[in-house]
Scaffold this active site. Structure first.
Site, PDB file in Angstrom:
ATOM      1  N   ARG A  95       0.542   4.600   0.447  1.00 34.39           N
ATOM      2  CA  ARG A  95       0.599   5.623   1.332  1.00 34.39           C
ATOM      3  C   ARG A  95       1.180   5.207   2.935  1.00 34.39           C
ATOM      4  O   ARG A  95       1.246   5.862   3.684  1.00 34.39           O
ATOM      5  CB  ARG A  95      -0.884   6.168   1.630  1.00 34.39           C
ATOM      6  CG  ARG A  95      -1.911   4.947   2.355  1.00 34.39           C
ATOM      7  CD  ARG A  95      -3.238   5.550   2.206  1.00 34.39           C
ATOM      8  NE  ARG A  95      -4.128   4.363   2.417  1.00 34.39           N
ATOM      9  CZ  ARG A  95      -5.437   4.712   2.510  1.00 34.39           C
ATOM     10  NH1 ARG A  95      -6.140   5.824   2.069  1.00 34.39           N
ATOM     11  NH2 ARG A  95      -6.270   3.788   2.870  1.00 34.39           N
ATOM     12  N   GLU A  96       1.340   3.819   3.039  1.00 33.17           N
ATOM     13  CA  GLU A  96       1.968   3.452   4.552  1.00 33.17           C
ATOM     14  C   GLU A  96       3.379   3.444   4.456  1.00 33.17           C
ATOM     15  O   GLU A  96       4.157   2.729   4.573  1.00 33.17           O
ATOM     16  CB  GLU A  96       1.531   1.996   4.700  1.00 33.17           C
ATOM     17  CG  GLU A  96      -0.138   1.897   4.403  1.00 33.17           C
ATOM     18  CD  GLU A  96      -0.924   0.648   4.410  1.00 33.17           C
ATOM     19  OE1 GLU A  96       0.118  -0.577   4.290  1.00 33.17           O
ATOM     20  OE2 GLU A  96      -2.003   0.391   4.287  1.00 33.17           O
ATOM     21  N   SER A 124       0.832  -0.113   7.332  1.00 37.58           N
ATOM     22  CA  SER A 124       0.326   0.704   8.545  1.00 37.58           C
ATOM     23  C   SER A 124      -1.077   0.902   8.257  1.00 37.58           C
ATOM     24  O   SER A 124      -1.602   0.859   7.070  1.00 37.58           O
ATOM     25  CB  SER A 124       1.383   1.708   8.756  1.00 37.58           C
ATOM     26  OG  SER A 124       0.943   2.516   7.522  1.00 37.58           O
ATOM     27  N   GLU A 150       0.579  -4.761  10.971  1.00 42.45           N
ATOM     28  CA  GLU A 150       0.276  -3.404  10.892  1.00 42.45           C
ATOM     29  C   GLU A 150       1.051  -2.540  12.014  1.00 42.45           C
ATOM     30  O   GLU A 150       1.144  -2.812  13.112  1.00 42.45           O
ATOM     31  CB  GLU A 150      -1.219  -3.225  11.145  1.00 42.45           C
ATOM     32  CG  GLU A 150      -2.146  -4.030  10.256  1.00 42.45           C
ATOM     33  CD  GLU A 150      -2.344  -3.084   9.051  1.00 42.45           C
ATOM     34  OE1 GLU A 150      -1.807  -2.156   8.659  1.00 42.45           O
ATOM     35  OE2 GLU A 150      -2.936  -3.712   8.212  1.00 42.45           O
ATOM     36  N   HIS A 179       0.867  -1.250  -0.086  1.00 38.85           N
ATOM     37  CA  HIS A 179      -0.110  -0.039  -0.131  1.00 38.85           C
ATOM     38  C   HIS A 179       0.907   1.056   0.026  1.00 38.85           C
ATOM     39  O   HIS A 179       1.745   1.420   0.944  1.00 38.85           O
ATOM     40  CB  HIS A 179      -0.752   0.180   1.141  1.00 38.85           C
ATOM     41  CG  HIS A 179      -2.097  -0.916   0.945  1.00 38.85           C
ATOM     42  ND1 HIS A 179      -2.662  -1.858   1.919  1.00 38.85           N
ATOM     43  CD2 HIS A 179      -2.676  -1.356  -0.056  1.00 38.85           C
ATOM     44  CE1 HIS A 179      -3.545  -2.764   1.579  1.00 38.85           C
ATOM     45  NE2 HIS A 179      -3.547  -2.433   0.161  1.00 38.85           N
ATOM     46  N   ASN A 229      -3.653  -5.829  -2.046  1.00 39.04           N
ATOM     47  CA  ASN A 229      -3.878  -6.562  -0.963  1.00 39.04           C
ATOM     48  C   ASN A 229      -5.281  -7.266  -1.084  1.00 39.04           C
ATOM     49  O   ASN A 229      -5.962  -7.628  -0.212  1.00 39.04           O
ATOM     50  CB  ASN A 229      -3.767  -6.044   0.156  1.00 39.04           C
ATOM     51  CG  ASN A 229      -3.227  -6.840   1.330  1.00 39.04           C
ATOM     52  OD1 ASN A 229      -2.809  -8.016   0.994  1.00 39.04           O
ATOM     53  ND2 ASN A 229      -3.652  -6.728   2.351  1.00 39.04           N
ATOM     54  N   ARG A 230      -5.883  -6.979  -2.465  1.00 39.03           N
ATOM     55  CA  ARG A 230      -7.096  -7.677  -2.517  1.00 39.03           C
ATOM     56  C   ARG A 230      -7.138  -8.517  -4.060  1.00 39.03           C
ATOM     57  O   ARG A 230      -7.948  -9.106  -4.433  1.00 39.03           O
ATOM     58  CB  ARG A 230      -8.242  -6.597  -2.863  1.00 39.03           C
ATOM     59  CG  ARG A 230      -8.705  -5.873  -1.700  1.00 39.03           C
ATOM     60  CD  ARG A 230      -9.181  -6.596  -0.707  1.00 39.03           C
ATOM     61  NE  ARG A 230      -9.585  -5.855   0.715  1.00 39.03           N
ATOM     62  CZ  ARG A 230      -8.555  -5.397   1.459  1.00 39.03           C
ATOM     63  NH1 ARG A 230      -7.309  -5.847   1.358  1.00 39.03           N
ATOM     64  NH2 ARG A 230      -8.938  -4.613   2.538  1.00 39.03           N
ATOM     65  N   ARG A 235      -3.357   4.568  -2.263  1.00 45.16           N
ATOM     66  CA  ARG A 235      -3.220   3.211  -1.565  1.00 45.16           C
ATOM     67  C   ARG A 235      -2.793   2.123  -2.780  1.00 45.16           C
ATOM     68  O   ARG A 235      -2.104   1.368  -2.406  1.00 45.16           O
ATOM     69  CB  ARG A 235      -4.416   2.841  -0.870  1.00 45.16           C
ATOM     70  CG  ARG A 235      -4.580   1.398  -0.403  1.00 45.16           C
ATOM     71  CD  ARG A 235      -6.083   1.262   0.208  1.00 45.16           C
ATOM     72  NE  ARG A 235      -6.322  -0.257   0.170  1.00 45.16           N
ATOM     73  CZ  ARG A 235      -6.496  -0.803   1.563  1.00 45.16           C
ATOM     74  NH1 ARG A 235      -5.953  -0.316   2.471  1.00 45.16           N
ATOM     75  NH2 ARG A 235      -6.606  -2.055   1.528  1.00 45.16           N
ATOM     76  N   TYR A 260     -11.289  -7.768  10.398  1.00 46.28           N
ATOM     77  CA  TYR A 260     -12.392  -7.651   9.258  1.00 46.28           C
ATOM     78  C   TYR A 260     -12.214  -8.637   8.236  1.00 46.28           C
ATOM     79  O   TYR A 260     -11.122  -8.927   8.035  1.00 46.28           O
ATOM     80  CB  TYR A 260     -12.605  -6.076   8.712  1.00 46.28           C
ATOM     81  CG  TYR A 260     -11.427  -5.446   8.066  1.00 46.28           C
ATOM     82  CD1 TYR A 260     -11.158  -5.775   6.960  1.00 46.28           C
ATOM     83  CD2 TYR A 260     -10.844  -4.926   9.109  1.00 46.28           C
ATOM     84  CE1 TYR A 260     -10.023  -5.262   6.201  1.00 46.28           C
ATOM     85  CE2 TYR A 260      -9.628  -4.175   8.502  1.00 46.28           C
ATOM     86  CZ  TYR A 260      -9.376  -4.413   7.143  1.00 46.28           C
ATOM     87  OH  TYR A 260      -7.998  -3.741   6.670  1.00 46.28           O
TER      88      TYR A 260
END
Ligand code: 0X9
Ligand code: ZN
Length: 771
Positions: free
Chosen positions: A176-177, A301, A375, A174, A248-249, A232, A353
């Site tokens: 932005r992390e 994160s 995370e 991702h 991550n999907r 992201r 989730y």
């Protein structure tokens, strides 16, 4: 398509198109918390929002970034929300200015003082490779959508890197992390520079290999720097004209399922097919082609979590693997905690989730590699979210390096050994703790169950005694601590053979390092696991509307900062309002007070586990949790600790505390000690969750063993007139010393065989001694 969906789509496309021209600004955008209750509502919010901003994405609280126009629409639709941050651009502006200043004068010393661009990370790694060609090698593992190389680094010491058991880490799936590539870069740097100077790292690199992919999504990462800070996804041009697939999907297990979006503009867009993206293909093949990889971590994160599969459905790995995921997941969280006190919560992804098509799910399912998703900091949006303050980078990378070293130790050991009753620090001399362990192969199985052995010694020198452990089924074994005098310590380690030959040793380098337990007397004057009512009382402030202390087995599931389970494993604990859903403290204070506890022993120690979460909802990080003690049965109280409003311990997680009663200022040993716990909701709308478990008052130490009186001839009541009479009647007797096999003459105090003047003098000197 309903008109509201159409409008939502337009808002998002306009935003993204503007973003391509220059660095996008979020002036007037608001960070908002919503509570979608249906899938339709969630999809609607997904479309309307500029970005998904929270860790959680499902029913329950979900945070989004909304444009001013979208916010008006939310209001029109009567969708309830609360604004968490009115000016998200302020944090980004501050970061941009700071980063620009810190780009000048970057040395290796100050490198972790601020975030680094893709180019800077490459240069840093390039230096590392150039300066240490025997320890680290770089290769291109794939090419991003925009044609950038994706780099993998192999780090290993003596021996063939390709055949040693290996760990693989990736970051920056991702964009932005930003703390993720910093963490991976630090791990690579510390391993390479520690070789030859740090004994543990040197030994580890000689026994295992590390594969590191620090920037898996270089296009997205650069885009996050240059254009859209909160980007992201990757930078695929989708058929509808928007950009980006959530990497991550996009993995193959459960691809297309719940917790992923089919909408191209969504932040969780899954792509056109599993592995439709070159970045996921590169990472997949990198792992598949290195069959020596045993463990993997995908670093993201934020939220401070250690997650294990599965996350796409409410299912778990087989019990044997789940035990490894849980044990090593807890070990990593403990290692992290030991560095700066940060609390990372170890849990199953699905309990966070449901999300389909994630890295760890596919990697574990398809390859058998144990894969965790970590995370990183911060714990919540309110401590910076994706724009984590720069002074948090170094502590974040340091604590995660500790977790990685611990995981590598386990991989090098080849088996995971779990103490089923916890690894004790102390055991009671009269009733030693049971010793039940689970030994699970993590490199290659199966194990020869008949060879499980505990090697122990009393004290810290001399040979070890091997004692077989009894196999009790599956991977479980039982043994016992040997008898040892109070005050001694027992050192021990374990071995077990693989059926294919070879012996595993735990700890790996035993007996250089070993387990150690102190033998003492444990007296529990008061103990409560909250399985029954022992007389605790609850007082609520008049304003309290909800969230009073309750005793029971947690039912809330842990999705709102509440404990998902108790601390001591008995089942029940005290917690604020034990319901699923709105269980937090509202409108005032609730106080839980103990019954009277005997703390009169000078060594008495008060022990408890506490849970506290105040870091989300309106007015986060504004309330405190207070623990007080009383040595006069509750007439007057002294503050023992105040948790919060900020800091490391306000994001949930059970934390064990111990206080020696005599050391608490203002408190003296007493038979009527009480402790009380107060959780309060002062700020409006904040979510406060608290728990208490495993309360004890206990003492450890060895009762003084009576020292025998040297002049006590008959061994009765010390040295007195009777002893003198006996010695006198035997005076002059001769014989051989006791050690020669002859029985000892009463009165022969020095055991030389004769009863003579020396014995008389010794008795006289000891006269009056009482044992
Ligand atoms: O949603 C994700 O991809 C990860 N969180 S993040 O905020 N970094 O985007 C977590 C994925 C964990 N897996 C599941 N919860 N199923
Ligand atoms: Zn992420």
């Amino acid at each position: 398509m309903s008109s509201r969906f159409l409008l939502a789509l337009l808002v998002t496309i306009v935003t993204v198109a503007a973003a391509d021209a220059q660095r996008i600004r979020y002036d007037g955008y608001k960070l908002v918390r919503t509570h979608p209750e249906t899938n339709e509502e969630l999809m609607y919010l997904d479309e309307l929002a500029t970005h998904l901003m929270s860790e959680s994405h499902g029913h329950g609280p979900v945070d989004f970034l909304f444009s001013p126009a979208a916010l008006i629409q939310l209001e029109d639709e009567n969708i309830p929300f609360i604004v968490l941050d009115n000016d998200i651009q302020a944090a980004i502006d501050a970061e941009t200015a700071r980063v620009a200043a810190s780009q000048r004068n970057v040395s290796r010393m100050t490198w972790y003082d601020d975030y680094k661009t893709n180019d800077q990370i490459f240069d840093y790694m390039n230096d590392l490779v150039t300066n240490n060609p025997t320890l680290i090698a770089r290769e291109v593992i794939g090419t991003s959508v925009d044609g950038q190389p994706i780099y993998g680094y192999t780090i290993s010491g003596a021996g063939d890197a390709a055949t040693k058991p290996a760990l693989c880490f990736n970051g920056t799936i991702h964009a932005r992390e930003w703390v993720s590539p910093m963490t991976l870069t630090y791990i690579a740097d510390q391993l390479v520079t520690g070789y030859g100077s740090n004994a543990q790292i040197t030994d580890l690199l000689d026994n295992v290999t590390f594969y590191v992919v620090n920037v898996l999504n270089p296009d997205g990462y650069e885009y996050s720097w240059d254009s859209v800070r909160l980007w992201r996804k990757n930078r695929t041009l989708n058929s509808g004209g928007s950009y980006g697939v959530d990497l991550n999907r996009n993995w193959g297990l459960g691809w297309g399922g719940p917790g992923s979006s089919g909408s191209q503009t969504s932040d969780t867009y899954r792509g056109t097919a599993a592995f439709s993206e070159p970045e996921t293909v590169a990472m997949r093949d990198y792992i598949v082609n290195r069959t020596n990889i045993v463990a993997h971590i995908d670093f993201h994160s934020f939220s401070q979590l250690v997650l294990w599969p599965f996350g796409h459905d409410h299912i778990d790995p087989p019990a044997e693997d789940l035990a490894v995921f849980q044990d090593l997941g807890h070990q990593m969280a403990d290692d992290i905690h030991s560095v700066h006190g940060s609390v990372y919560t170890p849990q199953a992804s699905r309990d966070l989730y449901i999300a389909s098509g994630t890295s760890s799910d596919w990697i574990y399912d398809a390859t058998g590699v144990f894969s965790w998703t970590v995370e990183l900091r911060p714990a919540s949006e309110f401590q910076g979210g994706f724009t984590l303050p720069a002074n948090q980078i170094l502590p974040t990378v340091e604590e995660n390096f500790a977790a990685v070293l611990g995981l590598a130790e386990s991989v090098a050991a080849g088996v995971d050994l779990q103490f089923l009753n916890g690894a004790p620090d102390v055991i009671d001399v009269l009733s030693p703790a049971p010793l039940d362990v689970r030994i699970t192969p993590i490199v290659s199985g199966p194990l020869n169950t008949a060879t499980a052995t505990m090697h122990w010694r009393v004290g810290d020198s001399g040979p070890f005694t091997p004692t077989s452990l009894t196999h009790t089924g599956d991977n479980d074994y039982t043994g016992a601590f040997p008898a040892a005098p109070c005050g001694e310590s027992i050192q021990y380690y374990f071995t077990i053979d693989a059926t294919t030959g070879g012996t595993y040793t735990v700890p790996r380098i035993a007996p250089v390092t070993m387990y150690e337990v102190e033998v003492t007397e444990i007296t529990v004057a008061f103990g409560d696991d909250f399985e029954s009512d022992t007389g605790w009382t609850v007082q609520n402030a008049p304003g309290l509307t909800d969230g009073a202390w309750n005793r029971g087995t947690p039912v809330g599931g842990g999705d709102r900062g509440d404990p998902a389970s108790d601390a001591d494993g008995s089942g029940a604990c005290y917690l604020t309002d034990n319901v699923d859903g709105n269980s937090d403290v509202d409108g005032g204070a609730t106080t839980l007070t103990s019954p009277s506890m005997d703390a009169s022993d000078p060594d008495a120690t008060l022990v408890y586990s506490r849970w506290y979460s105040n870091d989300f909802g309106g007015a986060p990080l504004s309330d405190v949790f207070v623990v007080e003690v009383s040595d006069d049965d509750g007439s007057s109280w002294v503050n023992l600790e105040t948790v919060g409003p900020g800091g490391n311990e306000v994001g949930g997680g059970w934390i064990a505390k111990e206080f020696r009663v005599a050391d608490i200022p203002g408190i003296t040993n007493t038979p009527t000690l009480r402790v009380r716990f107060t959780a309060e909701d002062a700020g409006d709308g904040s979510v406060i969750e608290a728990g208490v478990d495993g309360v004890q008052v206990r003492s450890t130490g060895c009762t003084a063993v009576p020292v025998p009186c040297p002049g006590d001839v008959d061994g009765v009541n010390g040295t007195n007139l009777n002893d003198f009479t006996i010695l006198a009647s035997n005076f002059g007797a001769t014989g051989l010393p006791h050690g020669s096999g002859e029985s000892r003459t009463l009165g022969d105090l020095d055991d030389n065989g004769d009863v003579n003047l020396a014995d008389f003098t010794a008795l006289a000197a000891d006269f009056g001694c009482t044992p």
